[in-house]
Scaffold this motif. Structure first.
Motif, PDB file in Angstrom:
ATOM      1  N   GLY A 257       0.810  -1.215   0.000  1.00 21.28           N
ATOM      2  CA  GLY A 257       0.000   0.000   0.000  1.00 21.28           C
ATOM      3  C   GLY A 257       0.838   1.257   0.000  1.00 21.28           C
TER       4      GLY A 257
ATOM      5  N   TYR B 217       9.281  18.462   7.982  1.00 24.73           N
ATOM      6  CA  TYR B 217       8.525  17.241   8.247  1.00 24.73           C
ATOM      7  C   TYR B 217       7.044  17.475   7.956  1.00 24.73           C
ATOM      8  CZ  TYR B 217       6.944  13.097  10.880  1.00 24.73           C
ATOM      9  OH  TYR B 217       6.379  11.907  11.257  1.00 24.73           O
TER      10      TYR B 217
ATOM     11  N   ARG C 122       0.007  14.696   0.023  1.00 26.22           N
ATOM     12  CA  ARG C 122      -1.439  14.720  -0.269  1.00 26.22           C
ATOM     13  C   ARG C 122      -1.712  15.327  -1.642  1.00 26.22           C
ATOM     14  NH1 ARG C 122      -2.569  16.627   5.677  1.00 26.22           N
ATOM     15  NH2 ARG C 122      -2.559  14.583   6.668  1.00 26.22           N
TER      16      ARG C 122
ATOM     17  N   ARG D  18      -0.910  12.791  -4.155  1.00 23.43           N
ATOM     18  CA  ARG D  18      -1.908  11.724  -4.233  1.00 23.43           C
ATOM     19  C   ARG D  18      -3.174  12.193  -4.946  1.00 23.43           C
ATOM     20  NH1 ARG D  18      -1.731   9.066   1.717  1.00 23.43           N
ATOM     21  NH2 ARG D  18      -0.632  10.945   2.373  1.00 23.43           N
ATOM     22  N   GLU D  19      -3.488  13.476  -4.799  1.00 26.66           N
ATOM     23  CA  GLU D  19      -4.625  14.002  -5.576  1.00 26.66           C
ATOM     24  C   GLU D  19      -4.311  13.914  -7.069  1.00 26.66           C
ATOM     25  OE1 GLU D  19      -5.487  17.368  -2.183  1.00 26.66           O
ATOM     26  OE2 GLU D  19      -5.661  18.013  -4.258  1.00 26.66           O
TER      27      GLU D  19
ATOM     28  N   PRO E 142      -3.862   4.570  -2.254  1.00 27.84           N
ATOM     29  CA  PRO E 142      -3.302   3.459  -3.042  1.00 27.84           C
ATOM     30  C   PRO E 142      -4.391   2.609  -3.697  1.00 27.84           C
ATOM     31  CG  PRO E 142      -3.325   2.921  -0.700  1.00 27.84           C
ATOM     32  CD  PRO E 142      -3.847   4.315  -0.824  1.00 27.84           C
TER      33      PRO E 142
ATOM     34  N   PRO F 172       8.402   6.282   8.148  1.00 26.47           N
ATOM     35  CA  PRO F 172       9.224   6.874   9.173  1.00 26.47           C
ATOM     36  C   PRO F 172       9.431   5.967  10.364  1.00 26.47           C
ATOM     37  CG  PRO F 172       7.039   7.680   9.361  1.00 26.47           C
ATOM     38  CD  PRO F 172       7.065   6.830   8.164  1.00 26.47           C
TER      39      PRO F 172
ATOM     40  N   ILE G  47      -1.529   4.296   4.936  1.00 28.60           N
ATOM     41  CA  ILE G  47      -1.267   5.339   3.944  1.00 28.60           C
ATOM     42  C   ILE G  47      -2.532   6.147   3.696  1.00 28.60           C
ATOM     43  CG2 ILE G  47      -0.703   5.709   1.498  1.00 28.60           C
ATOM     44  CD1 ILE G  47       1.695   5.045   3.305  1.00 28.60           C
ATOM     45  N   SER G  48      -3.642   5.443   3.573  1.00 24.72           N
ATOM     46  CA  SER G  48      -4.899   6.130   3.340  1.00 24.72           C
ATOM     47  C   SER G  48      -5.219   7.104   4.480  1.00 24.72           C
ATOM     48  CB  SER G  48      -5.995   5.075   3.206  1.00 24.72           C
ATOM     49  OG  SER G  48      -7.147   5.633   2.689  1.00 24.72           O
TER      50      SER G  48
ATOM     51  N   THR H 157      -3.098   8.631   6.428  1.00 24.17           N
ATOM     52  CA  THR H 157      -2.234   9.819   6.395  1.00 24.17           C
ATOM     53  C   THR H 157      -2.709  10.809   5.329  1.00 24.17           C
ATOM     54  OG1 THR H 157      -0.673   8.851   4.822  1.00 24.17           O
ATOM     55  CG2 THR H 157      -0.144   8.602   7.158  1.00 24.17           C
ATOM     56  N   GLY H 158      -3.554  10.353   4.424  1.00 24.07           N
ATOM     57  CA  GLY H 158      -4.094  11.265   3.413  1.00 24.07           C
ATOM     58  C   GLY H 158      -5.356  11.970   3.872  1.00 24.07           C
ATOM     59  N   ALA H 159      -5.932  11.514   4.973  1.00 24.54           N
ATOM     60  CA  ALA H 159      -7.213  12.083   5.413  1.00 24.54           C
ATOM     61  C   ALA H 159      -7.062  13.576   5.692  1.00 24.54           C
ATOM     62  CB  ALA H 159      -7.698  11.368   6.670  1.00 24.54           C
TER      63      ALA H 159
ATOM     64  N   SER I 194      -7.692  15.693   9.667  1.00 32.21           N
ATOM     65  CA  SER I 194      -6.403  15.095   9.336  1.00 32.21           C
ATOM     66  C   SER I 194      -5.808  14.529  10.616  1.00 32.21           C
ATOM     67  CB  SER I 194      -5.454  16.133   8.748  1.00 32.21           C
ATOM     68  OG  SER I 194      -4.956  16.956   9.786  1.00 32.21           O
ATOM     69  N   ILE I 195      -4.822  13.683  10.406  1.00 30.29           N
ATOM     70  CA  ILE I 195      -4.176  13.056  11.541  1.00 30.29           C
ATOM     71  C   ILE I 195      -3.463  14.110  12.404  1.00 30.29           C
ATOM     72  CG2 ILE I 195      -2.017  12.459  10.381  1.00 30.29           C
ATOM     73  CD1 ILE I 195      -2.628   9.575  11.499  1.00 30.29           C
ATOM     74  N   GLU I 196      -2.912  15.161  11.761  1.00 24.59           N
ATOM     75  CA  GLU I 196      -2.264  16.226  12.541  1.00 24.59           C
ATOM     76  C   GLU I 196      -3.292  16.967  13.390  1.00 24.59           C
ATOM     77  OE1 GLU I 196      -2.001  15.616   9.103  1.00 24.59           O
ATOM     78  OE2 GLU I 196      -1.292  17.559   8.383  1.00 24.59           O
TER      79      GLU I 196
ATOM     80  N   LEU J  69       4.178   6.473  12.488  1.00 21.98           N
ATOM     81  CA  LEU J  69       4.314   7.884  12.844  1.00 21.98           C
ATOM     82  C   LEU J  69       4.929   8.123  14.211  1.00 21.98           C
ATOM     83  CD1 LEU J  69       0.864   8.995  11.436  1.00 21.98           C
ATOM     84  CD2 LEU J  69       3.081   9.678  10.549  1.00 21.98           C
TER      85      LEU J  69
ATOM     86  N   TRP K 235     -12.060  10.605  -2.996  1.00 17.66           N
ATOM     87  CA  TRP K 235     -11.041   9.748  -2.404  1.00 17.66           C
ATOM     88  C   TRP K 235     -10.132  10.493  -1.437  1.00 17.66           C
ATOM     89  CZ3 TRP K 235     -10.800   5.079  -1.124  1.00 17.66           C
ATOM     90  CH2 TRP K 235      -9.592   4.560  -0.654  1.00 17.66           C
ATOM     91  N   ILE K 236      -9.541  11.586  -1.903  1.00 17.37           N
ATOM     92  CA  ILE K 236      -8.651  12.347  -1.015  1.00 17.37           C
ATOM     93  C   ILE K 236      -8.924  13.818  -1.232  1.00 17.37           C
ATOM     94  CG2 ILE K 236      -6.732  12.049  -2.683  1.00 17.37           C
ATOM     95  CD1 ILE K 236      -4.809  12.338  -0.299  1.00 17.37           C
ATOM     96  N   ASN K 237      -9.291  14.494  -0.157  1.00 15.39           N
ATOM     97  CA  ASN K 237      -9.582  15.915  -0.264  1.00 15.39           C
ATOM     98  C   ASN K 237     -10.654  16.180  -1.315  1.00 15.39           C
ATOM     99  OD1 ASN K 237      -9.032  18.309   0.869  1.00 15.39           O
ATOM    100  ND2 ASN K 237      -6.965  18.527   0.038  1.00 15.39           N
TER     101      ASN K 237
END
Ligand code: SF4
Lengths: 603, 330
Positions: free
Chosen positions: A86, A187, A195, A198-199, A209, A580, B25-26, B28-30, B34-36, B56, B261-263
């Protein structure tokens, strides 16, 4: 470390009591966790001699994709094999459809080739930032360097960064600060960039993925007029960032070399043996119908925007994908699989009549056989791929791609990338704040951790050039009304196929054999299959193992307990083992620790 | 959980199921959230969330494993346990003194601690247990026909009646991988529930959050209008309804066509990809071979004029007997 099944006598012989003195440390990062496949790594380090005396790479997870694919409809191959990884979330399906197209005898329309190329470039724009700043980056951050090499960090704070006018960090120390995990500017920025990339990928192939609009014969993406402009808008946002990344790593790498010359040997490969699958096909060849025909693989391979081939001992051995393919063998002497020699050989020869080894992927049969960990016998779920019996590596991806491309002088002419004479010249367009710039990458003297990372930083501008080139092509096809994205195909009763490509971290191939309209054999060689490989029948260590063995201990420590092994980790990570992780190794006795990462080393 | 003040919430992620880490991975794209956002405590009134994720985590090595050991000893409270990847049948590997998937070593014996072992130790102590992705939820690709590991979903391991400390069943966020926001929203809702601020997310009978899996792919598909008019795509890339090319959308529970899918970018049938049912318990075998016209669709394709109510009941029946059912569940 004696693991299982060894008698105390054998243990003593392998591990003489003297070696357990306070200055020999065994470290076992286990299992090298996360992204697609777990890697564990074992080293034995002589702290007096400052040498790594043993290294073993262990893939600690098995899933059985190759076995699951057997007997299925070949059309399922892309969707199922994609799920092997993935992190390399798009390249597997692309490689799989290429193998299928060869077997079905279908060529995708030019625009579909362009769209796959654009998606491939976007995947690298996601993958490399992820590695440079979330995986490898922390190894060079203030948080780590200030602990493992405090004087070096003090020097860094006083050393002006050569390219500060461009990237904006005045000293190397500031750069290191920005690399700090979870809080550093670089970072955090990198997550955002992944992102955007990926878009871009999703615009071409649906999602990332595991793309949803990729099919044999082309793509199934419905062409909307704004697809390419949406892609371009996002690409322009990365222009300036890419320029700074190349120069940030340029400054970092040069600083390390200058201050600690031994860095030349950290993660060093004993010989310059490289393999690369090449990537980004020439859409014009799609029109002639030559693309993905096996007998034309040399021609279409050499028309790629990244040149495939093999470098042996620093010399260009071949740029033919046919040679690259025929020389492949996979060994399981030290892996949890049964040998398949007793089974009838599937293919004596490739479709051109070149003889094939019984260990060639087309002939390999995956028969899992779990067992205990034993350094002398079996210790990994990974296999040992070799090329004409040679240990080759993928240079963590970009280093191999650049090296081959820069010395072969074969890429089609284009406005953004010039290659030849051991150099790459990359033009990145004007962005919001920085002007158009030409960046130059040169073939280094050695393969080592720093060079793998430096090449990766330059590969982001490289793929921007690739993307620009194919965007122009896309518009050209749209203007000419060449808007077809898919060609029909039939599944043959018998068929042979192979797809060659590059994952972020290097060589990727899928080997397919169809019998009675079903998958008879399916084999995948990923870059981490190659890089994380164990010893082979000739007892040659795999690339991670070798890189660790060659690594000098330059870290500063006064007591053995302070030793972290950071440079061994830098070595392994420079191959881009996916995601990471932070540096923490524990010394003292038999310390077991879980760290690092790899990608799909066990399929 | 009511009285005790909660200072930190831990999310313990196990990525050592049989999987590809595509789910990580998916996530981390949210972007929503977002994860942050969640880690930085940008949800109002929410204490710091400590994500223990091998990808992470700042801590690694023994420091990282120590979290799992602490959770086992009951020293991390409350924690949410997340599994990514399917659960292998270790009894097969054990016969040959091996293992399929393991995470850390036993400090005394140096034997690997298998993922299955960790799950049995940790699940009963977790405030909530989430299976992310089709692998962890139902078995997914590693559990497909011919698989050597006899892989299964978390529910198959812990039992259908499993309840976490909060009294919740296993929360399944399926998809191969799931759309990242679906997971992050579920976690956000759960955290608010752990704090006693909001009710837990509404779940269906298989533990799926209704906000994401309450409707079928078709119900959110921009091509549904073509289907209504009876026009179907004749080749890949065409703009009409994809049922004719093997799309399973009408019997697949998924919101990706609506949310992107993303954003907001990308998706599946909205982009031109026939749905292959990756969120469903029957995935992949009930949907394979992909890209072929399925007999289930003949009704729609042949008799476009059938009243919606008839199609609907036929579809509900397909889900019940085939697509929304793992082959493991007899
Ligand atoms: S559910 Fe799919 S994306 Fe997630 S780990 Fe499994 S194979 Fe990978």
């Amino acid at each position: 470390m004696c693991l299982d099944k060894l008698s105390p006598e054998e243990c003593k012989e392998l591990d003489p009591p003297g070696s357990q003195s306070s200055n020999v440390r065994e470290i076992f990062w286990d299992p090298v966790s996360r992204v697609a496949g777990d890697l564990a790594f074992y080293v034995k380090v002589d702290l007096n001699a400052r040498k790594v005396i043993e290294a073993r790479s262990v893939a600690a997870l098995f899933r059985g994709y190759e076995v699951i694919l057997r007997g299925r409809d070949p059309r399922d191959a892309a969707m199922i094999s994609s799920r092997a990884c993935g992190v390399c979330g798009g390249v597997h399906s692309v490689t799989s459809v290429m193998a299928q197209e060869m077997a079905y005898g279908v060529t995708p329309p030019p625009l579909a080739v362009v769209m796959r190329n654009l998606a491939g470039a976007a995947e690298m724009m996601y993958d490399h930032p992820l590695h440079l700043f979330l995986l490898a980056g922390p190894d060079y951050s203030a948080a780590i360097v200030s602990k493992t090499n405090p004087t070096l960090y003090e020097t860094a704070k006083k050393t002006p960064a050569e390219h500060r006018d461009i990237h904006g960090f005045s000293t190397i120390g500031d750069l290191m600060e920005a690399l700090n995990p979870l809080s550093g500017k670089l970072y955090l920025e990198a997550i955002q960039i992944t992102r955007i990339a990926r878009e871009m990928f999703s615009l071409m192939l649906g999602r990332y993925p595991h793309p949803s609009t990729l099919v044999p014969g082309g793509v199934s993406t419905t062409l909307r007029p704004d697809l390419f402009t949406d892609y371009l808008v996002r690409l322009t946002k990365i222009y300036d960032w890419a320029k700074t990344v190349a120069l940030i790593w340029e400054d970092l790498v040069n600083f390390f070399y200058k201050e600690v010359p031994e860095y030349e040997n950290v993660g060093k490969a004993s010989k310059i043996n490289i393999i690369c699958g090449g990537i980004y096909d020439d859409p014009e060849l799609a029109e002639s119908g030559d693309l993905y025909k096996y007998d034309k693989a040399k021609e279409w391979g050499e028309r790629r925007m990244v040149t495939p081939g093999v470098i042996k001992d620093g010399q260009l051995e071949t740029t033919s994908l046919i040679d690259a393919n025929v020389g492949l063998e996979e060994f399981v002497t030290h892996s949890y699989y049964e040998e398949w020699e007793k089974q009838p050989k599937i293919l004596e020869k490739d479709p051109l009549g070149n003889p094939l080894s019984v260990d060639h992927p087309w002939n390999k049969i995956t028969i899992p056989k779990p067992g205990p960990l034993n350094w002398r016998e079996k210790y990994t779920w990974d296999t040992a791929p070799r090329w004409n019996k040679l240990v080759v590596e993928t240079g963590g991806g970009p280093l191999a791609r650049h090296w081959l491309t820069a010395i072969a002088n074969k890429i089609p002419s284009n406005p953004f990338i010039k290659a030849g004479g051991g150099r790459l010249k990359i033009t990145v367009p004007k962005g919001a704040t920085l002007p158009e710039m030409e960046l130059e990458w040169k073939v280094p003297k050695v393969i080592n951790a720093l060079e793998r990372n430096r090449a990766r930083a330059y590969h982001i501008p490289y793929v921007i050039g690739v993307a620009m080139n194919f965007l122009l092509k896309a518009f050209e096809y749209l203007r000419a009304g060449k808007t077809k994205v898919w060609n029909k195909f039939e599944i043959p009763r018998e068929g042979i196929g192979v797809g060659f490509y590059e994952a972020g971290r290097g060589w990727l191939s899928h080997h397919l054999i169809i019998k009675d309209y079903k998958i008879y054999n399916y084999q995948i060689i990923t870059p981490s299959t190659i890089n994380a490989s164990p010893r082979d029948p000739l007892d040659q260590p795999g690339p991670y193992e070798e890189a660790a063995l060659n690594t000098p201990i330059v870290e500063k420590f006064t007591t053995p307990e302070q030793f972290t092994g950071i440079d061994i980790l830098r070595s392994i990570r420079s191959f881009d083992p996916c995601m990471p992780c932070t540096v923490h190794m524990f010394t003292g006795g038999r310390v077991i620790t879980r760290d690092v990462t790899t990608c799909a080393c066990s399929i | 959980m009511g009285e005790k003040k909660i200072e930190k919430i831990y999310v313990l992620w196990m990525s050592t199921g049989l999987g590809c880490d595509g789910c990580s991975i998916s996530v981390t794209g949210a972007t929503n959230p977002s994860i942050e956002d969640v880690l930085a405590g940008r949800l109002p009134g929410v204490p710091p969330v400590v994500l223990v994720h091998p990808v992470l985590a700042v801590e690694a090595g023994e420091d990282l494993i120590e979290y799992y050991r602490k959770a086992e000893r009951g020293e991390l409270d409350p924690f949410v346990l997340v599994l990514e990847g399917s659960v292998p049948d270790e009894s097969i590997a054990e016969k040959q003194q091996g293992w399929w998937a393991a995470f850390g070593f036993d400090k005394q014996t140096y034997k690997p601690i298998t993922t299955v072992e960790w799950l049995k130790r940790l699940a009963p102590k977790a405030a909530a247990v989430i299976a992310i992705g089709t692998c962890a939820a139902w078995g997914g690709i590693p559990a497909a026909r011919n698989n050597p590991t006899n892989a299964m979903g978390l529910m198959d391991l812990l039992g259908k009646d499993f309840k976490s400390k909060l009294g919740l069943p296993i929360i399944n966020v399926p998809g191969c991988p799931p759309q990242g926001d679906n997971f992050m929203k579920t976690v956000a809702l759960l955290i608010l529930a752990v704090l006693g601020l909001s009710p837990p997310p509404e779940l269906d009978e298989l533990g799926r959050p209704v906000f994401a899996y309450g409707e079928t792919n078709r119900q959110g598909c921009p091509r549904a209008g073509f289907a209504e008019e009876g026009t179907y795509a004749q080749e890949f890339g065409a703009k009409e309804c994809l049922l004719s090319l093997g799309c399973w959308g009408p019997v697949v529970k998924c919101n990706v066509n609506r949310v992107g899918w993303i954003n907001g970018v990308g998706g599946v049938t909205n982009m031109g990809g026939p749905c292959i049912g990756c969120t469903m318990p029957g995935f992949p075998d009930a949907f394979s071979p992909f890209y072929t016209r399925q007999s289930e669709h003949m009704l729609s394709l042949r008799f476009g004029f059938l009243p919606g109510s008839i199609k609907k009941s036929a579809r509900l029946n397909t889900m019940k007997t085939k697509t929304d059912k793992s082959p493991r569940w007899k």
